[in-house]
Structure formats: structure tokens, C-alpha cells
Motif scaffolding. Structure first.
Motif, mmCIF file in Angstrom:
data_model
loop_
_atom_site.group_PDB
_atom_site.id
_atom_site.type_symbol
_atom_site.label_atom_id
_atom_site.label_comp_id
_atom_site.label_asym_id
_atom_site.label_seq_id
_atom_site.Cartn_x
_atom_site.Cartn_y
_atom_site.Cartn_z
ATOM 1 N N VAL A 8 -84.344 14.014 44.912
ATOM 2 C CA VAL A 8 -84.662 13.896 43.498
ATOM 3 C C VAL A 8 -84.927 12.416 43.258
ATOM 4 C CG1 VAL A 8 -83.828 14.149 41.139
ATOM 5 C CG2 VAL A 8 -83.234 15.870 42.868
ATOM 6 N N GLU A 46 -87.265 13.337 38.573
ATOM 7 C CA GLU A 46 -86.029 13.685 37.884
ATOM 8 C C GLU A 46 -86.346 14.503 36.641
ATOM 9 O OE1 GLU A 46 -83.086 10.474 37.518
ATOM 10 O OE2 GLU A 46 -84.460 9.289 38.739
ATOM 11 N N ARG A 55 -80.279 19.084 33.465
ATOM 12 C CA ARG A 55 -81.041 18.314 34.456
ATOM 13 C C ARG A 55 -80.698 18.776 35.868
ATOM 14 N NH1 ARG A 55 -80.047 14.103 30.717
ATOM 15 N NH2 ARG A 55 -78.197 13.401 31.850
ATOM 16 N N GLU A 59 -83.272 20.512 38.526
ATOM 17 C CA GLU A 59 -83.514 19.885 39.831
ATOM 18 C C GLU A 59 -83.146 20.836 40.968
ATOM 19 O OE1 GLU A 59 -82.827 15.437 37.944
ATOM 20 O OE2 GLU A 59 -81.243 16.313 39.185
ATOM 21 N N GLY A 109 -80.058 13.758 42.157
ATOM 22 C CA GLY A 109 -80.452 12.739 41.195
ATOM 23 C C GLY A 109 -79.247 11.974 40.686
#
Length: 160
Positions: A8, A46, A55, A59, A109
Motif C-alpha cells: 500500500v 492508499e 481505509r 486496502e 498502509g
């Protein structure tokens, strides 16, 4: 066994990208002789979601799109297990010897990795107790993969 790195975040041109590429090139040249073939680096941007859980979930969904059926998933996480280089090499040698065809090493990430990925992972490893930026993690994992190949092949690169 084909090895891919899922990351990521994208590496911009510069010394970090160059150094990671140097170790990946070494891995790609030396690995096939012992049954470890470098496949690819998969970079995804990202997530722009407003909260960390969303998030991480987005991802993870991007990662899962790149996982072949039966692929071994190894997560890099600061809460994972620490291995020395010979044990790291042994892990990949054992996976290769057990007939696994695909291995994906995932670098999360800034928020880490989604909990659903931990259920799918064969191993969760760390690269020490410190927190590293993803650019440095990419270099470290590329070097350790190359080092693993040299350990498994008896090459003198790794010295103790």
C-alpha cells in the motif's frame, strides 16, 4: 514458488526505489535456481476513506484482488513474529518444499492491515520493534528475500 510483494503506497523515483529494485533484481536472477521466482511488486494507492477502519478494509480488498487461489499470504506487521535471517529463509524454503506455488508478502498502509487479512495469513512477521516507513520496509523485505535465497543456496552473502 512465485513471490510477489504487495504494498500500500507507491515508491517515488529516488534512492529508496533504486535500492529496492537492486535487491529485487538480485532475487530475480538467483532465486529460480532454487525454486524461488520473483513475480512482481503490486503497488496500490492508499485509500482516501475518512476513517482508519474503512481505509484498511478498502486496502485489504485491493490486496485480495491480487491473491491467487491457494496463495500463501505473509503479512508484515509490527506485532508479528520476529525471525532472524536463517529462520526467515527456512520459512520460505519450507513453503517452497511443501509445494506452494504463490507467495504474497503484504506491506500495509499507514493504518496497518485489516483484521480480515490476519485470518487468511500463513504468517505475520515483523522487521523489528521499531516502526518503519513503507519505503524502508520495501527495501528491507527485498534485501531479506535476496538474503534468504543466498542462505538456501549456500552462497556466502550471509555471514554470521
Amino acid at each position: 514458488m512465485r513471490i510477489s510483494i504487495f504494498a500500500v503506497g507507491r515508491l517515488k523515483s529516488g534512492p529508496e526505489k533504486d535500492l529496492a529494485a537492486r535487491y529485487i533484481e538480485r532475487l530475480a536472477k538467483t532465486g529460480p535456481a532454487i525454486g524461488l521466482e520473483f513475480s512482481r511488486v503490486i503497488e496500490v494507492g492508499e485509500s482516501r476513506a475518512s476513517n482508519a477502519e474503512t481505509r484498511k478494509r478498502e486496502e485489504a480488498a485491493m490486496l485480495e484482488k491480487h491473491l491467487a487461489d491457494g496463495a500463501v499470504l505473509v503479512l508484515l506487521d509490527e506485532r508479528g513474529k520476529a525471525l532472524d535471517s536463517p529462520a526467515f529463509a527456512s520459512l520460505f524454503g519450507d513453503l517452497r518444499d511443501s509445494g506452494k506455488r504463490d507467495l504474497v508478502i503484504a506491506i500495509g498502509g499507514a493504518d496497518g492491515l485489516d483484521s480480515a487479512l490476519y485470518d487468511k495469513a500463513t504468517a505475520v512477521l515483523n522487521l523489528g520493534k521499531l516502526t518503519w516507513p513503507h519505503q524502508i520496509v520495501r527495501i528491507l523485505i527485498a534485501e531479506q528475500l535476496y538474503r534468504a535465497v543466498t542462505i538456501l543456496s549456500g552462497h556466502p552473502y550471509h555471514r554470521v
